[in-house]
Design a protein around this motif. Structure first.
Motif, PDB file in Angstrom:
ATOM      1  N   ILE B  30      -1.429 -26.586   8.379  1.00 46.43           N
ATOM      2  CA  ILE B  30      -2.247 -25.384   8.187  1.00 46.43           C
ATOM      3  C   ILE B  30      -3.703 -25.739   8.448  1.00 46.43           C
ATOM      4  CG2 ILE B  30      -3.098 -23.787   6.428  1.00 46.43           C
ATOM      5  CD1 ILE B  30      -0.233 -24.121   5.210  1.00 46.43           C
ATOM      6  N   ALA B  32      -7.408 -24.530   7.706  1.00 51.20           N
ATOM      7  CA  ALA B  32      -8.301 -23.626   6.957  1.00 51.20           C
ATOM      8  C   ALA B  32      -9.706 -23.807   7.520  1.00 51.20           C
ATOM      9  CB  ALA B  32      -8.209 -23.919   5.481  1.00 51.20           C
ATOM     10  N   GLY B  33     -10.600 -24.429   6.768  1.00 49.03           N
ATOM     11  CA  GLY B  33     -11.972 -24.608   7.271  1.00 49.03           C
ATOM     12  C   GLY B  33     -12.086 -25.694   8.330  1.00 49.03           C
ATOM     13  N   GLY B  34     -11.089 -26.548   8.394  1.00 52.59           N
ATOM     14  CA  GLY B  34     -11.067 -27.586   9.430  1.00 52.59           C
ATOM     15  C   GLY B  34     -11.999 -28.758   9.177  1.00 52.59           C
ATOM     16  N   GLN B  35     -12.687 -28.776   8.045  1.00 50.31           N
ATOM     17  CA  GLN B  35     -13.699 -29.813   7.830  1.00 50.31           C
ATOM     18  C   GLN B  35     -13.090 -31.175   7.514  1.00 50.31           C
ATOM     19  OE1 GLN B  35     -17.152 -29.129   8.451  1.00 50.31           O
ATOM     20  NE2 GLN B  35     -15.822 -27.609   9.400  1.00 50.31           N
ATOM     21  N   SER B  36     -11.843 -31.185   7.116  1.00 55.55           N
ATOM     22  CA  SER B  36     -11.141 -32.461   6.939  1.00 55.55           C
ATOM     23  C   SER B  36     -10.078 -32.631   8.021  1.00 55.55           C
ATOM     24  CB  SER B  36     -10.483 -32.524   5.559  1.00 55.55           C
ATOM     25  OG  SER B  36     -11.475 -32.475   4.561  1.00 55.55           O
ATOM     26  N   LEU B  37      -9.410 -31.544   8.355  1.00 53.50           N
ATOM     27  CA  LEU B  37      -8.292 -31.647   9.294  1.00 53.50           C
ATOM     28  C   LEU B  37      -8.752 -31.958  10.718  1.00 53.50           C
ATOM     29  CD1 LEU B  37      -5.301 -31.488   9.840  1.00 53.50           C
ATOM     30  CD2 LEU B  37      -5.480 -28.992  10.019  1.00 53.50           C
ATOM     31  N   THR B 111     -13.069 -24.593   2.779  1.00 50.67           N
ATOM     32  CA  THR B 111     -12.569 -23.677   1.749  1.00 50.67           C
ATOM     33  C   THR B 111     -12.323 -24.421   0.445  1.00 50.67           C
ATOM     34  OG1 THR B 111     -10.261 -24.089   2.340  1.00 50.67           O
ATOM     35  CG2 THR B 111     -11.385 -22.296   3.510  1.00 50.67           C
ATOM     36  N   ALA B 123     -13.275 -36.258  -4.082  1.00 48.96           N
ATOM     37  CA  ALA B 123     -13.817 -34.904  -3.958  1.00 48.96           C
ATOM     38  C   ALA B 123     -14.034 -34.285  -5.330  1.00 48.96           C
ATOM     39  CB  ALA B 123     -12.872 -34.045  -3.129  1.00 48.96           C
ATOM     40  N   GLU B 124     -14.974 -33.365  -5.369  1.00 49.00           N
ATOM     41  CA  GLU B 124     -15.369 -32.753  -6.637  1.00 49.00           C
ATOM     42  C   GLU B 124     -14.340 -31.746  -7.148  1.00 49.00           C
ATOM     43  OE1 GLU B 124     -17.212 -32.957  -3.912  1.00 49.00           O
ATOM     44  OE2 GLU B 124     -18.925 -34.196  -4.466  1.00 49.00           O
ATOM     45  N   VAL B 167      -0.844 -22.652   0.064  1.00 48.57           N
ATOM     46  CA  VAL B 167      -1.585 -22.330  -1.153  1.00 48.57           C
ATOM     47  C   VAL B 167      -2.286 -21.009  -0.903  1.00 48.57           C
ATOM     48  CG1 VAL B 167      -3.558 -22.964  -2.580  1.00 48.57           C
ATOM     49  CG2 VAL B 167      -1.866 -24.690  -1.957  1.00 48.57           C
TER      50      VAL B 167
HETATM   51  C1  LIG Z   1     -19.684 -34.430   6.739  1.00 50.92           C
HETATM   52  C2  LIG Z   1     -18.721 -33.954   5.688  1.00 50.92           C
HETATM   53  C3  LIG Z   1     -19.035 -34.198   4.363  1.00 50.92           C
HETATM   54  C4  LIG Z   1     -18.176 -33.779   3.378  1.00 50.92           C
HETATM   55  N1  LIG Z   1     -18.505 -34.059   2.086  1.00 50.92           N
HETATM   56  C5  LIG Z   1     -17.659 -33.674   1.113  1.00 50.92           C
HETATM   57  C6  LIG Z   1     -17.962 -33.933  -0.256  1.00 50.92           C
HETATM   58  O1  LIG Z   1     -19.004 -34.491  -0.598  1.00 50.92           O
HETATM   59  N2  LIG Z   1     -17.064 -33.552  -1.190  1.00 50.92           N
HETATM   60  C7  LIG Z   1     -15.897 -32.913  -0.843  1.00 50.92           C
HETATM   61  O2  LIG Z   1     -15.139 -32.577  -1.732  1.00 50.92           O
HETATM   62  N3  LIG Z   1     -15.607 -32.658   0.418  1.00 50.92           N
HETATM   63  C8  LIG Z   1     -16.435 -33.007   1.408  1.00 50.92           C
HETATM   64  N4  LIG Z   1     -16.109 -32.717   2.696  1.00 50.92           N
HETATM   65  C9  LIG Z   1     -14.797 -32.074   2.994  1.00 50.92           C
HETATM   66  C10 LIG Z   1     -14.861 -30.570   2.836  1.00 50.92           C
HETATM   67  O3  LIG Z   1     -15.027 -30.220   1.501  1.00 50.92           O
HETATM   68  C11 LIG Z   1     -13.595 -29.931   3.375  1.00 50.92           C
HETATM   69  O4  LIG Z   1     -13.963 -28.637   3.659  1.00 50.92           O
HETATM   70  C12 LIG Z   1     -12.394 -29.868   2.480  1.00 50.92           C
HETATM   71  O5  LIG Z   1     -12.039 -31.149   2.068  1.00 50.92           O
HETATM   72  C13 LIG Z   1     -11.214 -29.271   3.225  1.00 50.92           C
HETATM   73  O6  LIG Z   1     -11.339 -27.899   3.318  1.00 50.92           O
HETATM   74  P1  LIG Z   1     -11.078 -27.136   4.668  1.00 50.92           P
HETATM   75  O7  LIG Z   1     -11.023 -25.693   4.339  1.00 50.92           O
HETATM   76  O8  LIG Z   1     -12.057 -27.546   5.669  1.00 50.92           O
HETATM   77  O9  LIG Z   1      -9.590 -27.623   5.046  1.00 50.92           O
HETATM   78  P2  LIG Z   1      -8.957 -28.139   6.392  1.00 50.92           P
HETATM   79  O10 LIG Z   1      -9.739 -29.263   6.940  1.00 50.92           O
HETATM   80  O11 LIG Z   1      -8.691 -27.003   7.296  1.00 50.92           O
HETATM   81  O12 LIG Z   1      -7.586 -28.646   5.824  1.00 50.92           O
HETATM   82  C14 LIG Z   1      -7.505 -29.785   4.985  1.00 50.92           C
HETATM   83  C15 LIG Z   1      -6.053 -30.053   4.637  1.00 50.92           C
HETATM   84  O13 LIG Z   1      -5.573 -29.069   3.753  1.00 50.92           O
HETATM   85  C16 LIG Z   1      -4.489 -28.333   4.324  1.00 50.92           C
HETATM   86  N5  LIG Z   1      -4.689 -26.955   3.912  1.00 50.92           N
HETATM   87  C17 LIG Z   1      -5.847 -26.262   3.978  1.00 50.92           C
HETATM   88  N6  LIG Z   1      -5.691 -25.049   3.434  1.00 50.92           N
HETATM   89  C18 LIG Z   1      -4.400 -24.956   3.007  1.00 50.92           C
HETATM   90  C19 LIG Z   1      -3.656 -23.953   2.342  1.00 50.92           C
HETATM   91  N7  LIG Z   1      -4.204 -22.790   1.990  1.00 50.92           N
HETATM   92  N8  LIG Z   1      -2.381 -24.211   2.058  1.00 50.92           N
HETATM   93  C20 LIG Z   1      -1.810 -25.397   2.376  1.00 50.92           C
HETATM   94  N9  LIG Z   1      -2.479 -26.370   3.001  1.00 50.92           N
HETATM   95  C21 LIG Z   1      -3.771 -26.170   3.303  1.00 50.92           C
HETATM   96  C22 LIG Z   1      -4.569 -28.593   5.794  1.00 50.92           C
HETATM   97  O14 LIG Z   1      -3.338 -28.490   6.394  1.00 50.92           O
HETATM   98  C23 LIG Z   1      -5.116 -29.991   5.820  1.00 50.92           C
HETATM   99  O15 LIG Z   1      -4.099 -30.899   5.618  1.00 50.92           O
HETATM  100  C24 LIG Z   1     -16.960 -33.097   3.707  1.00 50.92           C
HETATM  101  C25 LIG Z   1     -16.659 -32.843   5.039  1.00 50.92           C
HETATM  102  C26 LIG Z   1     -17.527 -33.260   6.033  1.00 50.92           C
HETATM  103  C27 LIG Z   1     -17.182 -32.974   7.456  1.00 50.92           C
END
Ligand SMILES: Cc1cc2nc3c(=O)[nH]c(=O)nc-3n(C[C@H](O)[C@H](O)[C@H](O)COP(=O)(O)OP(=O)(O)OC[C@H]3O[C@@H](n4cnc5c(N)ncnc54)[C@H](O)[C@@H]3O)c2cc1C
Lengths: 816, 292
Positions: B30, B32-37, B111, B123-124, B167
């Motif tokens: 999945i 979502a915001g893509g910031q980890s994926l 997200t 993560a927090e 989720v």
């Molecule tokens: C430079 C940088 C600094 C950061 N610093 C921090 C920090 O200090 N603290 C912190 O906590 N995070 C940090 N992050 C991470 C950020 O918080 C991410 O946004 C978060 O970890 C993942 O959210 P996302 O929506 O981007 O998820 P995605 O990257 O899209 O997905 C992350 C994972 O979750 C799964 N997923 C997402 N949504 C769902 C759903 N609804 N149901 C089932 N599976 C799902 C995806 O399949 C994937 O495996 C940072 C990221 C970057 C790029």
């Protein structure tokens, strides 16, 4: 002539374009039919290549070319040794693709060209390489061990070079001095990390039989010359352009990186343009690095705090190859004396091979190490004699009336290390005021009562800048009145389009905005070396000045003829040329440029105006008489400095350390800098700010950490910590101007300055902040974990450090 | 740093997304915001055949202040939560924790749910969810289940979520009005993941002693860690220096022994964890006393 633009805080000519997103970087170049390349890199730090199978990769649809070493034919040559040196007895340079052996993680093994970068990377996964791992040299300690594995089978002891330099009689002085201390000081690797990684687009034009390469480089002309030789092309059939370059910091002065040969090779083979863009992961393991050195220093001083002698025996980590010779350790060796009257000094350096990314200059280029050693010495003398740290320095300064000062060493350019001018005490006095030095002890004491630990640190340096051999420039007045300037030096953010414009504007009586400066295009200017060693503004700037003076003379001669006046009476102002006292009858520079071309055909508004003016008729005889050897208002200028000029400066900072966590924050930062006459204070301040930020990064955040198999552990920006705006304090920059007598405008370089003293300063500030625990910093970079460890050790021992042989404590628990 | 090939699907309704997951199972991820994926895809650490982008599922975009908890739909950005008036007014601890996440640009995309599912132990938000005994609502084509935070995080980047589940909602309980709270962390740079961090909620009795306490940690083990033992120690005390010292000492043992990396050895993490404990409890306690 009144100088108007030189020295003024002129806004940058490049900003409107760059801030509007109109910059053009290599990756912005998108040619029709272009293919994309990716590089397979060694996962081992040291291994034999037993076999490479590229069949599956070649068969992947969309893949056009897969190259390994054996496909390169006569191009499979080790890269040239750029700067040989007699002490470099065992130079080794890299092949464009490894043949039998890889010597660092990241070394190029195969090159794939495909329809897209995505496909090219898919193909990399299909290449099957059988490696036979070999023993690894991951550190200077391993490299220098008696039974060390060898990085190059035929280089005993891994010793690439052994460089000895000395002045005076250090052995004797050390043997008889009242105080002698010996310490081990260490600096570990960091890297340039430009925002734009490396990259190249190469195009072979079948019709013109011409190779054009856009490269993110600091040295397009040397690359052009090299490519012409490698591919047997006339030099004028190779054009190398460094477009906008997003930072270089020395790493892009290196040539040839393998991709700079492989990409042109591929385009000539395929007849289609090929692009290779280095991604950040590659940058970490394939772009040259720096900073690893281990110093055993012994120094003597008297009861008055006068430094008597230094013997510095150091190891320099040169990585797996020596493409750039031993420039970095030579600079370290020559920079160590700094602003001090050191009469007895011996420097003994061994450059050792390790199985890590090759080393070439990175902003500072060996100087931060030297300054770290020397400034640690100064602080230690103060500590031992219970003297003020600034007073100790003052007692050792070379005085203003002692210039030129011969350090007695051979500098990186082969010339003398001869300081042309300087005023070290004046800068220190400015720093004292700006830091409010005299009240600091009180502030520090008050803070300690509240459990806060403040520390003040300083670092003084002298920087050799502006070395030869030469640079050149072309200046031409265009018929529209604008002035075109071309020079061989590139810009990777230095503001050349502004400062060179200022220099020309002063000569030709125009605004800097009317000057168009072309840099880094071998077709625009053909001669020169490149932008490195804090030399572009001084060396190319002097050439620009000399060319502009010639053009001014041509303008005056032609105008004198047309106005029937004498050349001395011709004035240039506000884009116009006229006889002194008669500005109402003026020609524009553009009109004069038209007149300078004795053609029958003229075009446009200016030509019509000219026809209507009552100018002197053309003289009978040849249209170009001998005294006007060429048409047009243009000239070349070349400048070749007799030797480098020596800039200097002192930085001071106040930091706060949290002893519970080892976290550090900067409270105040002041840089006093002397680069001779300033062309543009805004630009100089920008350079210093950037340098300081990079220095703070290198002292406390950025660390290249290798494990004992020489795998890089900090290979992303999650682990290699570039400080952000949040970590960098406000920086106050103050200037001292002691002009250099070596060039026409009295300039010295500033490009690297900001970074040089920061490690020394940081150590100094930490010692001061943590003086209740008698901490003595002997290593850089530091990080909170290590600092916490040092504090824990000090809390356990509580004892004052012994004076004899002192080493940076071995990390107790893998605190790398 | 380019991902291998994948099929991209962007369903507009939840059932379609669930159907896709049903078909593709572990071959799908999945987005979502893509910031980890996306970084993981780019360095080819994950290589899903299908990417199911849920950003168009409008039904998952809500912030709902319910009686017992704050409910946040799965595609709500961290930045939207941070700027939501109801959250700002009623859940300041969530705001404090969220603003530690990366930088504004990252929170604009990332997200709340994504951070929880990604389950980075440093993560927090996962630690916050544990601290508050929050819940995760997960849906699959066969139905919905509600997972307690305590049962969700099992290992480094690993949860009890099934590959066929999405989720849909994160539930964060409200704090009692008299509670004091704090989130503090130690990082190398502003916006980095924490080397160690702690989140605490303390509730005072009218007499000014501690009635109940919650504390959780991030960055110190393979999952977020709840300090149950410390919570018990605090009850009935006034969180004086001696108690804080004892709590800090107890916290050290929560740090996983082999958690050592280039930024922090486990010894250092223990020191940071102890210090975080002192500071987070002191601040939380001060905040609740200020209120009464
Ligand atoms: C430079 C940088 C600094 C950061 N610093 C921090 C920090 O200090 N603290 C912190 O906590 N995070 C940090 N992050 C991470 C950020 O918080 C991410 O946004 C978060 O970890 C993942 O959210 P996302 O929506 O981007 O998820 P995605 O990257 O899209 O997905 C992350 C994972 O979750 C799964 N997923 C997402 N949504 C769902 C759903 N609804 N149901 C089932 N599976 C799902 C995806 O399949 C994937 O495996 C940072 C990221 C970057 C790029």
């Amino acid at each position: 002539m009144a100088t108007r633009w030189f020295g003024a805080p002129v806004q940058r000519n490049e900003d409107p374009r760059l801030l509007r997103g109109q910059g053009l970087y290599v990756d912005d170049i998108d040619l029709p039919g272009m293919l994309h390349a990716a590089v397979l890199r060694s996962p081992y730090a040291h291994a034999k290549i037993v076999r490479i199978d590229t069949q599956a990769a070649s068969n992947l649809p969309g893949v056009h070319l897969v190259l390994t070493a054996t496909d390169l034919g006569e191009v499979l040559e080790p890269s040239p040794l750029l700067i040989p040196h007699p002490a470099l007895t065992h130079p080794r340079t890299q092949l464009p693709l490894a043949l039998h052996e890889v010597r660092y993680v990241g070394e190029a093994v195969a090159f794939v060209v495909a329809d897209s970068r995505y496909l090219a990377e898919d193909a990399l996964e299909l290449i099957d390489v059988a490696y036979e791992p070999l023993p690894v040299v991951h550190s200077l300690a391993t490299a220098s061990a008696p039974d060390a594995p060898l990085v190059h089978e035929d280089v005993q002891g891994n010793v690439a070079a052994h460089l000895l330099q000395s002045v005076g009689n250090p052995d004797e002085v050390l043997a008889n001095a009242p105080h002698v201390i010996r310490e081990t000081l260490q600096m570990e690797r960091g890297a340039a990390m430009p925002m734009e990684c490396r990259g190249i687009v190469a195009r072979w034009d079948h019709y013109e039989q011409m190779l054009t390469c856009w490269i993110s480089t600091q040295a397009p002309i040397p690359i052009r010359n090299g490519l012409a030789a490698i591919f047997h092309l006339p030099e004028h059939k190779v054009r190398v352009i460094a477009p906008d370059v997003g930072g270089g910091f020395g790493a892009k002065i290196m040539l040839f990186y393998p991709e700079e040969i492989l990409t042109p090779f591929a385009t000539m083979r395929l007849g289609r343009p090929v692009k290779w863009i280095e991604d950040r992961r590659e940058n970490f393991i394939s772009t040259n690095q720096e900073r690893g050195q281990l110093h055993e220093v012994e120094y003597a001083f008297d009861d008055q705090g006068v430094l008597l002698a230094v013997r510095d025996v150091f190891l320099h980590d040169t990585g797996a190859y020596t493409p750039y010779g031993i420039i970095v350790p030579i600079i370290t060796s020559c920079s160590l004396p700094g602003p001090y009257r050191l009469k007895h000094y011996a420097s003994d350096c061994q450059a050792l091979y390790t199985n890590k990314v090759p080393v070439s200059p990175y902003r500072g280029a060996g100087r931060p190490h030297a300054v770290f050693v020397m400034e640690r010495i100064m602080d230690r003398i103060a500590l031992e004699l219970q003297m003020d740290r600034l007073e100790v320095r003052a007692r050792n300064f070379i005085r203003p009336d002692e210039f030129p000062w011969d350090v007695g060493l051979v500098y990186q350019d082969g010339g003398p290390t001869r300081y042309d001018s300087g005023n070290y005490q004046a800068a220190l006095d400015k720093l004292k005021l700006a830091l409010d030095y005299d009240t600091f002890a009180t502030r520090q004491a008050e803070a300690r009562v509240q459990g806060r630990y403040l520390g003040l640190g300083i670092g003084y340096y002298v920087e050799g800048t502006s070395i030869g051999p030469y640079e050149g420039a072309h200046v031409r007045v265009e018929p529209d009145g604008r002035v075109f300037v071309a020079t061989g030096v590139t810009s990777q953010g230095q503001s050349h389009q502004t400062v060179f414009a200022q220099i020309v504007a002063d000569q030709l009586g125009i605004e800097p905005q009317a000057v168009l400066v072309a840099t880094g295009d071998t077709q625009a200017f053909n001669w020169g070396v490149g932008t490195f060693a804090s030399r572009a503004a001084t060396v190319a700037g002097s050439a620009v000045h000399l060319a502009a003076v010639k053009v001014r003379k041509k303008i005056q001669a032609l105008a004198a003829e047309l106005f029937e006046a004498s050349a001395e009476d011709i004035e240039l102002a506000e884009g116009k040329v006229f006889v002194k006292g008669a500005p109402q009858r003026a020609l524009t520079l553009g009109q004069l440029a038209i007149k300078a071309n004795p053609l029958r055909y003229t075009y446009g508004e200016s030509a019509r105006t000219l026809a209507a003016m009552n100018l002197a008729a053309a003289r009978p005889g040849p249209a170009l008489p001998p005294e006007r050897d060429a048409p047009g208002l243009e000239a070349d200028g070349f400048y070749s400095p007799p030797h480098g000029s020596f800039a200097s400066g002192v930085h001071g900072a106040i930091i706060e350390v949290d002893p519970a966590t080892g976290m550090v924050s900067f409270i105040k930062y002041v840089a006093v800098h002397d680069c001779g006459h300033l062309i543009n204070p805004l630009v100089v301040e920008g350079q210093v700010h950037g340098g300081v930020a990079q220095g703070i990064g290198g002292a406390f955040f950025e660390r290249l950490v290798y494990d004992d198999t020489a795998q890089l552990l900090s290979s992303t920006f999650m682990d290699y910590l570039i400080p952000t705006a949040a970590e960098i304090p406000d920086i106050t920059v103050e200037h001292i101007e002691t002009p250099s007598p070596l060039n026409p405008l009295g300039m010295k370089g500033v490009g690297e300055a900001g970074v040089i003293p920061v490690a020394a300063l940081f150590a100094s500030a930490l010692d001061d902040a943590l003086s209740p625990w008698h901490i003595r910093i002997r290593e850089m970079p530091l990080h909170p974990c290590r600092l916490h460890e040092l504090l824990q050790e000090a809390r356990c021992h509580k004892a004052v450090l012994p004076l004899a042989t002192e080493k940076p404590g071995a990390p107790t628990e893998n605190c790398h | 740093m380019k991902p291998p090939q994948f099929q991209y699907c962007a369903p507009g309704v939840l059932d379609e997304a669930l159907g896709l997951l049903d078909q593709c199972g572990t071959d799908a991820k999945i987005l979502a915001g893509g910031q980890s994926l996306i970084p993981l895809l780019n360095v080819r650490l994950v290589a899903p055949l299908y990417l199911v982008d849920i950003n168009r599922v409008a039904a998952l975009d809500y912030i709902d202040a319910r009686e017992n908890h704050l409910a946040v739909g799965a595609i709500v950005r961290q930045r939207s939560v941070e700027q939501s008036p109801v959250v700002r007014q009623r859940h300041p601890l969530l705001i404090e924790a969220i603003t530690y996440i990366g930088h504004m640009q990252i929170r604009n995309r990332g997200t709340l749910a994504g951070s929880i599912v990604h389950a980075d132990p440093a993560a927090e938000l996962p630690a916050l969810l544990c601290c508050l005994d929050g819940e995760i609502v997960a849906r699959s084509s066969t139905g919905e289940r509600i997972i307690k935070a305590e049962q969700f995080f099992t290992d480094y980047l690993t949860t009890t979520l099934d590959a066929r589940e999405i989720v849909t909602e994160i539930r964060l309980p409200w704090l009692p009005p008299q509670a004091g709270w704090a989130c503090i962390e130690f990082t190398r740079r502003a916006g980095d993941y924490a080397l160690a961090g702690a989140i605490a909620v303390v509730v005072p009795t009218p007499a000014g002693t501690c009635q109940s306490a919650r504390i959780s940690y991030f960055g110190i083990a393979a999952t977020p860690v709840r300090g149950y033992e410390i919570e018990q120690m605090l009850i009935g005390t006034t969180l004086d220096d001696a108690i804080l010292q004892a709590a800090a000492h107890a916290a050290e043992s929560l740090v996983q022994d082999d958690l050592s990396d280039i930024h922090a050895t486990s010894t250092y993490r223990r020191a940071l964890t102890a210090e975080a404990t002192r500071r987070v409890l002191r601040t939380a306690w001060q905040r609740c006393q200020n209120r009464s």
